[in-house]
Design a protein around this motif. Structure first.
Motif, mmCIF file in Angstrom:
data_model
loop_
_atom_site.group_PDB
_atom_site.id
_atom_site.type_symbol
_atom_site.label_atom_id
_atom_site.label_comp_id
_atom_site.label_asym_id
_atom_site.label_seq_id
_atom_site.Cartn_x
_atom_site.Cartn_y
_atom_site.Cartn_z
ATOM 1 N N THR A 197 0.826 -1.101 -0.138
ATOM 2 C CA THR A 197 -0.068 -0.147 0.150
ATOM 3 C C THR A 197 0.833 1.271 0.028
ATOM 4 O O THR A 197 0.825 2.145 -0.703
ATOM 5 C CB THR A 197 -1.020 0.027 1.351
ATOM 6 N N PHE A 198 1.734 1.330 0.881
ATOM 7 C CA PHE A 198 2.648 2.626 1.005
ATOM 8 C C PHE A 198 3.789 2.665 -0.299
ATOM 9 O O PHE A 198 3.861 3.617 -0.908
ATOM 10 C CB PHE A 198 3.591 2.609 2.318
ATOM 11 N N ALA A 199 3.951 1.347 -0.704
ATOM 12 C CA ALA A 199 4.748 1.522 -2.385
ATOM 13 C C ALA A 199 3.853 2.149 -3.363
ATOM 14 O O ALA A 199 4.346 2.829 -4.056
ATOM 15 C CB ALA A 199 5.170 0.015 -2.451
ATOM 16 N N ASN A 200 2.649 1.675 -3.302
ATOM 17 C CA ASN A 200 1.805 2.225 -4.306
ATOM 18 C C ASN A 200 1.213 3.686 -4.116
ATOM 19 O O ASN A 200 0.749 4.382 -4.975
ATOM 20 C CB ASN A 200 0.648 1.437 -4.389
ATOM 21 N N LEU A 201 1.213 4.079 -2.773
ATOM 22 C CA LEU A 201 0.987 5.560 -2.421
ATOM 23 C C LEU A 201 2.138 6.442 -3.105
ATOM 24 O O LEU A 201 1.839 7.321 -3.706
ATOM 25 C CB LEU A 201 0.817 5.812 -1.104
ATOM 26 N N SER A 202 3.227 5.753 -2.975
ATOM 27 C CA SER A 202 4.548 6.593 -3.422
ATOM 28 C C SER A 202 4.268 6.540 -5.099
ATOM 29 O O SER A 202 4.589 7.471 -5.659
ATOM 30 C CB SER A 202 5.636 5.865 -2.965
ATOM 31 N N GLY A 203 3.811 5.332 -5.621
ATOM 32 C CA GLY A 203 3.618 5.515 -6.842
ATOM 33 C C GLY A 203 2.600 6.440 -7.579
ATOM 34 O O GLY A 203 2.552 6.679 -8.820
ATOM 35 N N ILE A 204 1.693 6.791 -6.579
ATOM 36 C CA ILE A 204 0.862 8.165 -6.956
ATOM 37 C C ILE A 204 1.544 9.528 -6.993
ATOM 38 O O ILE A 204 1.477 10.164 -7.654
ATOM 39 C CB ILE A 204 -0.531 7.797 -6.247
ATOM 40 N N VAL A 205 1.918 9.767 -5.671
ATOM 41 C CA VAL A 205 2.836 10.980 -5.474
ATOM 42 C C VAL A 205 3.855 11.217 -6.098
ATOM 43 O O VAL A 205 4.188 12.419 -6.653
ATOM 44 C CB VAL A 205 2.977 11.042 -3.903
ATOM 45 N N GLY A 206 4.840 10.116 -6.296
ATOM 46 C CA GLY A 206 6.057 10.332 -7.050
ATOM 47 C C GLY A 206 5.890 10.823 -8.324
ATOM 48 O O GLY A 206 6.613 11.839 -8.831
ATOM 49 N N PRO A 207 5.203 10.070 -9.125
ATOM 50 C CA PRO A 207 5.224 10.412 -10.571
ATOM 51 C C PRO A 207 4.481 11.908 -10.755
ATOM 52 O O PRO A 207 4.822 12.541 -11.612
ATOM 53 C CB PRO A 207 4.101 9.364 -11.456
ATOM 54 N N ALA A 208 3.391 11.981 -9.979
ATOM 55 C CA ALA A 208 2.598 13.328 -10.065
ATOM 56 C C ALA A 208 3.658 14.422 -9.786
ATOM 57 O O ALA A 208 3.861 15.412 -10.520
ATOM 58 C CB ALA A 208 1.352 13.298 -9.053
ATOM 59 N N LEU A 209 4.296 14.381 -8.525
ATOM 60 C CA LEU A 209 5.274 15.489 -8.221
ATOM 61 C C LEU A 209 6.517 15.383 -9.408
ATOM 62 O O LEU A 209 6.624 16.589 -9.986
ATOM 63 C CB LEU A 209 6.049 15.030 -7.025
ATOM 64 N N ALA A 210 6.991 14.418 -9.824
ATOM 65 C CA ALA A 210 8.014 14.375 -10.841
ATOM 66 C C ALA A 210 7.429 15.045 -12.470
ATOM 67 O O ALA A 210 7.994 15.971 -12.779
ATOM 68 C CB ALA A 210 8.497 12.948 -11.282
ATOM 69 N N GLY A 211 6.121 14.550 -12.702
ATOM 70 C CA GLY A 211 5.682 15.216 -13.888
ATOM 71 C C GLY A 211 5.561 16.748 -13.752
ATOM 72 O O GLY A 211 5.682 17.418 -14.671
ATOM 73 N N PHE A 212 4.847 17.225 -12.456
ATOM 74 C CA PHE A 212 4.807 18.542 -12.318
ATOM 75 C C PHE A 212 6.181 19.511 -12.369
ATOM 76 O O PHE A 212 6.454 20.314 -12.925
ATOM 77 C CB PHE A 212 4.154 18.883 -11.019
#
Length: 396
Positions: A144-159
């Motif tokens: 779950t925490f790995a997947n939460l990072s998979g939401i936050v990380g790409p969104a932050l990087a893309g921004f």
């Protein structure tokens, strides 16, 4: 004892540190793929750099598992996470000074040796943070925490990539590595069987003989090959798929990866609360086939909102497969073998590299649409064929 893993301080501290670091890792992955696309403009090189990230899985997963069974897992992880941070800083320096692509690929490969070994040891380390009654919850929450990072990380990087160069993302990733390193200094794992009594026989043949004699583990390993080979290379191919199929830039790429991360988060969070005791095999088969169908739907659409729905489904079903596979595996393996068997099982990630090279080549010569369609159809149809040939999988 309480069956929910977050009730235990060791797991809470480690999970928080790991979450922060994994957000940085996801930002790093998006920046890495985007940097390669900027440098080369080639789907083939995108697949090649993915292979550099994942091919060490074939050579380092098993040795890492043997080390995890023999030595202190916490100290091993400290060394591995520190080495990973060092090579992330090296990648940032190479981008800053426009180093040659071959050296860039070499450092990616060397860094992947540390990340591969770290993943194996981390999976073997989790059971020492909670009592046995909370193990299934810990595995699912870790996902779950790995997947939460998979939401936050790409969104932050893309921004951020709309404002800064990829090298800045690598710097952030290196800094976030300090979070998991700090958590490892803090936690004090529970005593487990390997630490109470040192097993002299820590050779790989003991694990191989166990797998041969255990029909559950053997079936899990056979089934794992298909989604890894045909499905999961999609994360590496998303920069070229998003650019050519949907005509979006780095911000759109981050949103698409965030959608798949949201689906994966839904799956792992649900499994952390649900106590699924039966029909593991059927769940694994349905999720693998559904994963492939989701990729087909993504390939067929040219509308961003429909693509986001497809990617959510891809993340949901892909993570359902991965989490259920790990839960079933860890319950089937005794403590003194867990590191070595997980090392063998985690070699399935190496098939992602093989798949990424082929899909990258296919996208270069036949186009992104054909490549994405091939991935989805291959995942769904070959899973179905394997199940028809080995019906024991349905009885897991």
């Amino acid at each position: 004892m309480k069956p929910f893993a977050l009730c235990y301080n060791n797991f809470r501290v480690y999970a928080i540190g790991s979450l922060i670091t994994r957000v940085g890792d996801w930002m790093d992955l998006v920046a890495l793929n985007w940097a390669v696309l900027q440098l080369t403009g080639s789907a083939f090189y995108l697949g090649l750099i993915s292979a550099c990230r994942l091919l060490p899985v074939f050579t380092m997963s098993v040795p890492a598992g043997a080390l995890a069974d023999r030595y202190n897992k916490r100290k091993l992880l400290l060394r591995l996470e520190t080495g990973y941070m060092f090579f992330t800083i090296t990648l940032a320096l190479l981008l800053m000074y426009s180093g040659p692509f071959w050296l860039f690929a070499l450092i990616v490969t060397l860094r992947s040796v540390f990340s591969t070994m770290g993943l194996t040891v981390r999976n073997a380390f989790i059971p020492s943070l909670v009592p046995p009654v909370a193990l299934a919850s810990a595995i699912a929450l870790n996902a779950t925490f790995a997947n939460l990072s998979g939401i936050v990380g790409p969104a932050l990087a893309g921004f951020l990539l709309t404002f800064v160069e990829p090298v800045s993302i690598f710097r952030i990733s290196a800094i976030t590595s300090l979070a998991v390193i700090g958590s490892l200094f803090w936690v004090r794992p529970m005593a487990t069987l390997p630490e109470q009594k040192c097993h002299e026989n820590t050779g790989i043949m003991e694990a191989i003989n166990f797998i041969r004699s255990n029909s559950v583990v053997k079936s899990l390993l056979i089934l794992a090959i298909v989604p890894m080979l045909f499905g999961f290379p999609y994360t590496s191919m998303m920069p070229i798929f998003s650019k050519e199929l949907l005509k979006v830039g780095p911000d759109g790429l981050g949103i698409l990866l965030g959608a798949s991360g949201a689906g994966a988060l839904t799956a792992s969070a649900s499994l952390s609360w649900l106590n699924v005791k039966n029909n593991h095999g059927k769940i694994l088969v349905v999720s693998s086939i559904g994963f492939g169908i989701g990729l087909v739907l993504f390939a067929l659409t040219r509308r961003m909102e429909l693509a986001l729905m497809a990617m959510y489904g891809v993340g949901l079903l892909g993570q359902t497969y991965r989490t259920m596979s790990r839960i079933t595996l860890q319950h089937a393996v005794p403590d003194h073998l867990i590191g070595r068997v997980l090392g063998i099982a985690l070699m399935d990630r190496g098939f992602i590299a093989i798949g990424a090279i082929f899909v990258g080549w296919l996208a270069s010569y036949a186009g992104s649409f054909v490549a994405a369609l091939f991935m989805g159809l291959g995942c769904a149809l070959i899973t179905l064929i394997i199940v028809l040939l080995n019906r024991n999988i349905l009885r897991l």
